[in-house]
Design an enzyme around this catalytic site. Structure first.
Site, PDB file in Angstrom:
ATOM      1  N   PRO A  97       0.827  -1.214   0.000  1.00 56.08           N
ATOM      2  CA  PRO A  97       0.000   0.000   0.000  1.00 56.08           C
ATOM      3  C   PRO A  97       0.857   1.258   0.000  1.00 56.08           C
ATOM      4  CG  PRO A  97      -0.650  -1.505   1.781  1.00 56.08           C
ATOM      5  CD  PRO A  97       0.619  -2.037   1.190  1.00 56.08           C
ATOM      6  N   GLU A 124       0.734  -8.196   8.960  1.00 55.86           N
ATOM      7  CA  GLU A 124       0.770  -6.730   9.100  1.00 55.86           C
ATOM      8  C   GLU A 124       1.833  -6.083   8.243  1.00 55.86           C
ATOM      9  OE1 GLU A 124      -2.455  -5.984  10.464  1.00 55.86           O
ATOM     10  OE2 GLU A 124      -1.160  -4.224  10.639  1.00 55.86           O
ATOM     11  N   ARG A 162      -0.751  -8.559 -21.299  1.00 58.31           N
ATOM     12  CA  ARG A 162      -1.661  -8.316 -22.423  1.00 58.31           C
ATOM     13  C   ARG A 162      -1.110  -7.293 -23.412  1.00 58.31           C
ATOM     14  NH1 ARG A 162      -4.701  -4.213 -22.218  1.00 58.31           N
ATOM     15  NH2 ARG A 162      -6.532  -5.125 -23.180  1.00 58.31           N
ATOM     16  N   ASP A 177      -8.357   0.333 -26.217  1.00 61.01           N
ATOM     17  CA  ASP A 177      -8.644   0.339 -24.783  1.00 61.01           C
ATOM     18  C   ASP A 177      -8.712   1.740 -24.186  1.00 61.01           C
ATOM     19  OD1 ASP A 177      -8.951  -2.265 -24.323  1.00 61.01           O
ATOM     20  OD2 ASP A 177      -6.958  -2.610 -23.518  1.00 61.01           O
TER      21      ASP A 177
HETATM   22  C1  9D3 Z   1      -5.162  -3.224   7.980  1.00 60.35           C
HETATM   23  C2  9D3 Z   1      -3.681  -3.355   8.085  1.00 60.35           C
HETATM   24  N1  9D3 Z   1      -3.013  -2.097   7.773  1.00 60.35           N
HETATM   25  C3  9D3 Z   1      -2.746  -1.352   9.015  1.00 60.35           C
HETATM   26  C4  9D3 Z   1      -3.252   0.033   8.950  1.00 60.35           C
HETATM   27  C5  9D3 Z   1      -1.754  -2.313   7.092  1.00 60.35           C
HETATM   28  C6  9D3 Z   1      -1.813  -3.241   5.943  1.00 60.35           C
HETATM   29  C7  9D3 Z   1      -0.999  -4.349   5.884  1.00 60.35           C
HETATM   30  C8  9D3 Z   1      -1.053  -5.208   4.807  1.00 60.35           C
HETATM   31  C9  9D3 Z   1      -2.694  -3.012   4.897  1.00 60.35           C
HETATM   32  C10 9D3 Z   1      -2.725  -3.882   3.799  1.00 60.35           C
HETATM   33  C11 9D3 Z   1      -1.925  -4.981   3.761  1.00 60.35           C
HETATM   34  C12 9D3 Z   1      -1.962  -5.925   2.615  1.00 60.35           C
HETATM   35  N2  9D3 Z   1      -2.001  -5.214   1.345  1.00 60.35           N
HETATM   36  C13 9D3 Z   1      -1.132  -5.424   0.374  1.00 60.35           C
HETATM   37  O1  9D3 Z   1      -0.265  -6.262   0.517  1.00 60.35           O
HETATM   38  C14 9D3 Z   1      -1.204  -4.626  -0.830  1.00 60.35           C
HETATM   39  C15 9D3 Z   1      -2.131  -3.613  -1.254  1.00 60.35           C
HETATM   40  C16 9D3 Z   1      -3.277  -3.040  -0.618  1.00 60.35           C
HETATM   41  O2  9D3 Z   1      -3.703  -3.402   0.479  1.00 60.35           O
HETATM   42  N3  9D3 Z   1      -3.943  -2.053  -1.287  1.00 60.35           N
HETATM   43  C17 9D3 Z   1      -3.579  -1.608  -2.514  1.00 60.35           C
HETATM   44  N4  9D3 Z   1      -2.516  -2.090  -3.129  1.00 60.35           N
HETATM   45  C18 9D3 Z   1      -1.810  -3.077  -2.496  1.00 60.35           C
HETATM   46  S1  9D3 Z   1      -0.442  -3.810  -3.112  1.00 60.35           S
HETATM   47  C19 9D3 Z   1      -0.257  -4.815  -1.822  1.00 60.35           C
END
Ligand code: 9D3
Length: 261
Positions: A97, A124, A162, A177
């Site tokens: 994220p 986490e 793709r 697209d």
């Molecule tokens: C709810 C847990 N969060 C604490 C505030 C941290 C968190 C840890 C692990 C949030 C998401 C994740 C797992 N997400 C991904 O591995 C992830 C992801 C995403 O959650 N949203 C958008 N793109 C991606 S790319 C990998």
């Protein structure tokens, strides 16, 4: 092009190589996908891949060592397979994220490369020392919370594969697209197929006219108006880049006037 996925859930990743457009291309050897489970790179009897966070807090953290060993195994394997240009190892990409948000321009850049090692997180998070040591870049899908990186990795790979030469049957499919510069970054116009009348709803007359220029103009108008209604930000982008014609602007003005009546 070769992708290596480090994941605790390899079964989640099989579908992309098995089905649809990407599946066919995989079968023809255009690209390949290998999964690597960090659990296979543990040395304790419990095959431990996670532990409690130093400093306390909820949840578990993925340990650095099993991930590092998986990377080393992949690098050896890619070298043996001649998958990388000499002295140009594949980038290690963490789905996170906290990464740069993925978009079509990035997919195009990836499509010119040789693939990547994709690291999918669970729990986490991942021990920062692994990230500092191995990860070249981080990619996010946007501002929503997933349960892990696997689906994000599959989305990334799909968007790249793709675009590879010969993957799409109809060369025009990719060309037309949404977000393709040829369509000037507008949303696609609506599609219709047989029957001509379905449950009392007719197909727009223009599409049945056989008049190619008129059909093209109708589709363009639909694109422009749909984009204005749903994604005004894309209209602004297209305008700023000079990708809206005078006709496009006229069509926006005209439908604006209709809306105000
Ligand atoms: C709810 C847990 N969060 C604490 C505030 C941290 C968190 C840890 C692990 C949030 C998401 C994740 C797992 N997400 C991904 O591995 C992830 C992801 C995403 O959650 N949203 C958008 N793109 C991606 S790319 C990998």
């Amino acid at each position: 092009m070769r992708f290596d996925l480090i994941t605790l859930f390899p079964d989640m990743c099989a579908a992309l190589a098995a089905q649809g457009v990407c599946g066919r291309a995989h079968q023809r050897g255009v690209w390949s996908l290998q999964t690597w489970n960090p659990r296979d790179y543990t040395r304790d009897v419990h095959r431990t891949v996670d532990d409690r966070p130093f400093g306390g807090g909820p949840g578990m953290v993925m340990m650095a060592e099993p991930l590092a060993l998986a990377i080393e195994a992949i690098r050896a394997d890619r070298l043996a397979a001649g998958a990388d240009a000499a002295g140009l190892p594949a980038p290690v990409v963490l789905l996170s994220p906290a990464g740069q948000v993925h978009r079509q321009a990035l997919a195009r850049r990836w499509a010119a490369g040789r693939g990547a090692i994709l690291v999918c997180g669970r729990y986490e998070g991942i021990d920062q020392r692994f990230i500092d040591t191995y990860v070249d870049q981080q990619v996010s899908l946007g501002d929503f919370v997933l349960s892990g990186g696997e689906l994000a990795a599959l989305v990334l790979v799909d968007s790249v594969v793709r675009l590879l030469p010969g993957v799409l049957h109809d060369a025009e499919s990719a060309e037309q697209d949404s977000f393709n510069p040829a369509l000037t970054g507008l949303l696609d116009s609506p599609h219709y197929t047989r029957p001509e009348i379905w449950r009392g709803q007719a197909v727009p007359e223009t599409l049945l006219s056989g008049h190619h220029a008129r059909i093209q103009a109708w589709r363009r108008r639909q694109s422009v108006r749909l984009t204005r209604d749903r994604r005004p930000d894309l209209i602004e982008q297209a305008r700023a880049a000079g990708r809206l014609s005078r006709q496009d602007e006229a069509c926006l003005d005209a439908s604006q006037a209709e809306n105000e009546e």
